[in-house]
Design a protein around this motif. Structure first.
Motif, PDB file in Angstrom:
ATOM      1  N   PHE A 324       0.848  -1.179   0.000  1.00 20.45           N
ATOM      2  CA  PHE A 324       0.000   0.000   0.000  1.00 20.45           C
ATOM      3  C   PHE A 324       0.889   1.236   0.000  1.00 20.45           C
ATOM      4  N   ASP A 325       0.371   2.335  -0.521  1.00 17.70           N
ATOM      5  CA  ASP A 325       1.149   3.559  -0.704  1.00 17.70           C
ATOM      6  C   ASP A 325       1.161   4.453   0.533  1.00 17.70           C
ATOM      7  N   ASN A 326       0.023   4.543   1.201  1.00 16.25           N
ATOM      8  CA  ASN A 326      -0.139   5.488   2.302  1.00 16.25           C
ATOM      9  C   ASN A 326      -0.391   4.718   3.597  1.00 16.25           C
ATOM     10  N   LEU A 327       0.586   4.731   4.490  1.00 18.77           N
ATOM     11  CA  LEU A 327       0.493   3.955   5.720  1.00 18.77           C
ATOM     12  C   LEU A 327      -0.684   4.387   6.588  1.00 18.77           C
ATOM     13  N   GLN A 328      -1.046   5.644   6.544  1.00 18.62           N
ATOM     14  CA  GLN A 328      -2.177   6.117   7.339  1.00 18.62           C
ATOM     15  C   GLN A 328      -3.487   5.461   6.917  1.00 18.62           C
ATOM     16  N   GLU A 329      -3.553   5.023   5.652  1.00 19.00           N
ATOM     17  CA  GLU A 329      -4.767   4.371   5.167  1.00 19.00           C
ATOM     18  C   GLU A 329      -4.921   2.945   5.689  1.00 19.00           C
ATOM     19  N   LEU A 330      -3.894   2.450   6.375  1.00 20.33           N
ATOM     20  CA  LEU A 330      -3.987   1.105   6.952  1.00 20.33           C
ATOM     21  C   LEU A 330      -5.158   0.984   7.919  1.00 20.33           C
ATOM     22  N   VAL A 331      -5.616   2.106   8.460  1.00 20.48           N
ATOM     23  CA  VAL A 331      -6.741   2.074   9.390  1.00 20.48           C
ATOM     24  C   VAL A 331      -7.981   1.450   8.731  1.00 20.48           C
ATOM     25  N   GLY A 346      -7.469   2.005  16.009  1.00 14.65           N
ATOM     26  CA  GLY A 346      -6.396   2.815  15.444  1.00 14.65           C
ATOM     27  C   GLY A 346      -5.031   2.502  16.038  1.00 14.65           C
ATOM     28  N   GLU A 347      -4.972   1.676  17.109  1.00 12.80           N
ATOM     29  CA  GLU A 347      -3.676   1.407  17.734  1.00 12.80           C
ATOM     30  C   GLU A 347      -2.764   0.613  16.794  1.00 12.80           C
ATOM     31  N   LEU A 348      -3.335  -0.286  15.996  1.00 11.08           N
ATOM     32  CA  LEU A 348      -2.535  -1.045  15.043  1.00 11.08           C
ATOM     33  C   LEU A 348      -1.879  -0.104  14.034  1.00 11.08           C
ATOM     34  N   THR A 349      -2.667   0.794  13.483  1.00  8.08           N
ATOM     35  CA  THR A 349      -2.136   1.765  12.526  1.00  8.08           C
ATOM     36  C   THR A 349      -1.107   2.671  13.187  1.00  8.08           C
ATOM     37  N   GLN A 350      -1.378   3.075  14.414  1.00  8.60           N
ATOM     38  CA  GLN A 350      -0.454   3.926  15.156  1.00  8.60           C
ATOM     39  C   GLN A 350       0.893   3.229  15.353  1.00  8.60           C
ATOM     40  N   MET A 352       2.182   0.902  13.483  1.00  8.24           N
ATOM     41  CA  MET A 352       2.855   0.832  12.188  1.00  8.24           C
ATOM     42  C   MET A 352       3.462   2.180  11.812  1.00  8.24           C
ATOM     43  N   LEU A 353       2.740   3.259  12.083  1.00  8.80           N
ATOM     44  CA  LEU A 353       3.243   4.594  11.772  1.00  8.80           C
ATOM     45  C   LEU A 353       4.478   4.932  12.598  1.00  8.80           C
ATOM     46  N   ALA A 354       4.543   4.404  13.823  1.00  9.49           N
ATOM     47  CA  ALA A 354       5.694   4.677  14.685  1.00  9.49           C
ATOM     48  C   ALA A 354       6.979   4.113  14.093  1.00  9.49           C
ATOM     49  N   LEU A 355       6.852   3.105  13.234  1.00  8.84           N
ATOM     50  CA  LEU A 355       8.015   2.496  12.581  1.00  8.84           C
ATOM     51  C   LEU A 355       7.851   2.569  11.065  1.00  8.84           C
ATOM     52  N   ALA A 356       7.397   3.723  10.602  1.00  8.33           N
ATOM     53  CA  ALA A 356       7.071   3.872   9.186  1.00  8.33           C
ATOM     54  C   ALA A 356       8.249   3.608   8.265  1.00  8.33           C
ATOM     55  N   ASP A 357       9.478   3.864   8.724  1.00  4.80           N
ATOM     56  CA  ASP A 357      10.653   3.672   7.883  1.00  4.80           C
ATOM     57  C   ASP A 357      11.247   2.270   7.985  1.00  4.80           C
ATOM     58  N   ALA A 358      10.649   1.430   8.819  1.00  2.00           N
ATOM     59  CA  ALA A 358      11.180   0.069   8.987  1.00  2.00           C
ATOM     60  C   ALA A 358      10.867  -0.787   7.764  1.00  2.00           C
ATOM     61  N   GLN A 369       3.766  -8.949  11.623  1.00  2.00           N
ATOM     62  CA  GLN A 369       4.655  -8.838  12.773  1.00  2.00           C
ATOM     63  C   GLN A 369       4.012  -8.001  13.877  1.00  2.00           C
ATOM     64  N   THR A 370       3.314  -6.943  13.489  1.00  2.00           N
ATOM     65  CA  THR A 370       2.651  -6.086  14.482  1.00  2.00           C
ATOM     66  C   THR A 370       1.501  -6.825  15.145  1.00  2.00           C
ATOM     67  N   LEU A 371       0.737  -7.591  14.377  1.00  2.00           N
ATOM     68  CA  LEU A 371      -0.323  -8.412  14.962  1.00  2.00           C
ATOM     69  C   LEU A 371       0.263  -9.417  15.957  1.00  2.00           C
ATOM     70  N   ALA A 372       1.405 -10.004  15.629  1.00  2.00           N
ATOM     71  CA  ALA A 372       2.056 -10.948  16.532  1.00  2.00           C
ATOM     72  C   ALA A 372       2.503 -10.250  17.818  1.00  2.00           C
TER      73      ALA A 372
END
Length: 401
Positions: A324-331, A346-350, A352-358, A369-372
């Motif tokens: 996906f292009d826009n990480l904020q749209e992951l919500v 929104g915590e899942l998206t949050q 992911m955004l905290a590690l947007a460059d990972a 990985q975030t779900l895990a």
């Protein structure tokens, strides 16, 4: 000098989003010593022990960063403070306020020269000290401090042991966390990072050829040399795992060598764990998100969810294919997921955004990985609540007597 985890707690460099990256001590901002961390185990708390199995170069570093980020803690860094730091030493152990991540390479029986004499690879169980591993996993779970060996990845030596104090969450990651029955019985939750041969080759080329200057011939020779032992001793652990994150080439375009299809295989019936799913529990779902709500580059994006059988075990599988292009749209995807173990919408998206460059933050590797990580946090909180309840009941019964 380098961590087994490639210093997972550090900021990431610019690498292709589909490949794991390598990090060095020199990029680190870490505490000078473990004394700056609140590492003492609270009274009455029993650590939960997590095992994460994967081959070398399979993205454990990124996964560990996501875990420590979700568990929280003001300070995350190497136990020794980082090479070159005052009082620091070569270490593979990553610590934060709640977590300790231990690299199982530290339990190698021989140093690099010793393995040249035996002619065995580090993947061979004969080159690993499972008796000591069992003793120290057991001691840490009992809240005891241990003196753990250090395998120095730079010069291949076995260095002076370091002191490890138990923390509420202890993660053992590496080649063999589930190989020994005694060790496996001590683990509260197990994960396996299963990277397909094609993807593994692409990742190793990215890391070893582009970043370390190795030739393609040497990379291929290394893979072939390790393959028999990997197939015999590492790969079988996935059937023993509670969760498997499977990374495969995309099904959306057979010519595409970079886009990934990632499956999160979650076993049913694991204590204190309930699988995540799309929309309805037990249903089989294939979903192509609306491009108006989730923009995606070619070849597009598709998600799946449903029950499957994996090595004879009933499982729930969530799959994502594409980027996906826009990480904020992951919500938008988050709104369709159930039982994510998040505390608020929104915590899942949050996270992911905290590690947007990972690496993997724009595809299924980061999502799974975030779900895990949320599942492990939920497991820890449930077991902590159970322990607190048991302690209260014991205290009440003692007072009544």
């Amino acid at each position: 000098m380098k961590f087994c985890l490639s210093v997972a707690a550090l900021s990431f460099g610019s690498v292709a989003a589909f490949a794991p990256s390598a990090f060095t001590y020199n990029t680190m901002k870490a505490p000078a010593s473990s004394s700056s961390l609140n590492m003492a185990l609270p009274e009455g708390v029993t650590p939960i022990i997590i095992g994460v199995a994967a081959d070398s170069g399979c993205g454990k570093s990124t996964f560990m960063r996501r875990l420590t980020n979700i568990f929280g803690g003001d300070v995350v860094g190497p136990l020794g403070g980082g090479f070159g730091a005052p009082g620091g030493w070569e270490t593979n152990t990553l610590v934060s306020d709640l977590t300790t991540v231990i690299c199982l390479d530290d339990y190698h029986l021989n140093d690099r020269n010793g393995r040249k004499v035996t002619g065995l690879t580090a993947l061979n169980p004969l080159e690993n000290n499972f008796d000591l591993m069992y003793e120290q996993v057991k001691a840490l779970k009992e809240g005891k401090t241990v003196s753990k060996p250090i395998y120095n990845h730079v010069n291949g030596t076995l260095d002076t042991p370091e002191t490890i104090e138990p923390t509420p969450i202890i993660i053992f990651e590496g080649l063999h966390p589930m190989h020994d029955d005694r060790v496996r019985d001590l683990l509260d939750f197990t994960l396996y990072l299963d990277i397909s041969p094609d993807v593994k080759l692409n990742w190793k080329i990215q890391r070893d050829m582009e970043e370390r200057g190795h030739s393609l011939e040497s990379i291929m020779a290394s893979i072939e040399a390790r393959k028999p032992d990997f197939d015999a001793y590492i790969d079988p652990q996935k059937k023993l795992s509670d969760m498997i994150i499977e990374v495969l080439p995309t099904n959306l375009d057979k010519e595409d060598k970079k886009t990934l299809r990632v499956r999160c295989i979650q076993k049913e019936g694991v204590p204190d764990f309930a699988p995540c799913y799309l929309f309805d529990s037990g249903s089989t779902i294939e979903w192509t998100p609306s491009p108006e709500k989730l923009s995606s580059p070619a070849p597009g994006i598709k998600l799946k969810s449903g029950p499957e059988e994996y090595f004879g075990s009933k499982c729930q599988v969530v799959e994502m294919d594409g980027n996906f292009d826009n990480l904020q749209e992951l919500v938008y995807i988050e709104s369709a997921l159930s039982n994510t173990k998040t505390k608020f919408y929104g915590e899942l998206t949050q996270a992911m955004l905290a590690l947007a460059d990972a690496p993997g933050s724009n595809n299924g590797t980061g999502l799974m990985q975030t779900l895990a990580a949320f599942a492990i946090r939920d497991l820890y909180e449930k077991k902590s609540a159970q322990a607190a309840k048991a302690k209260k009941e014991s205290t009440t019964a003692a007072a009544a007597a």
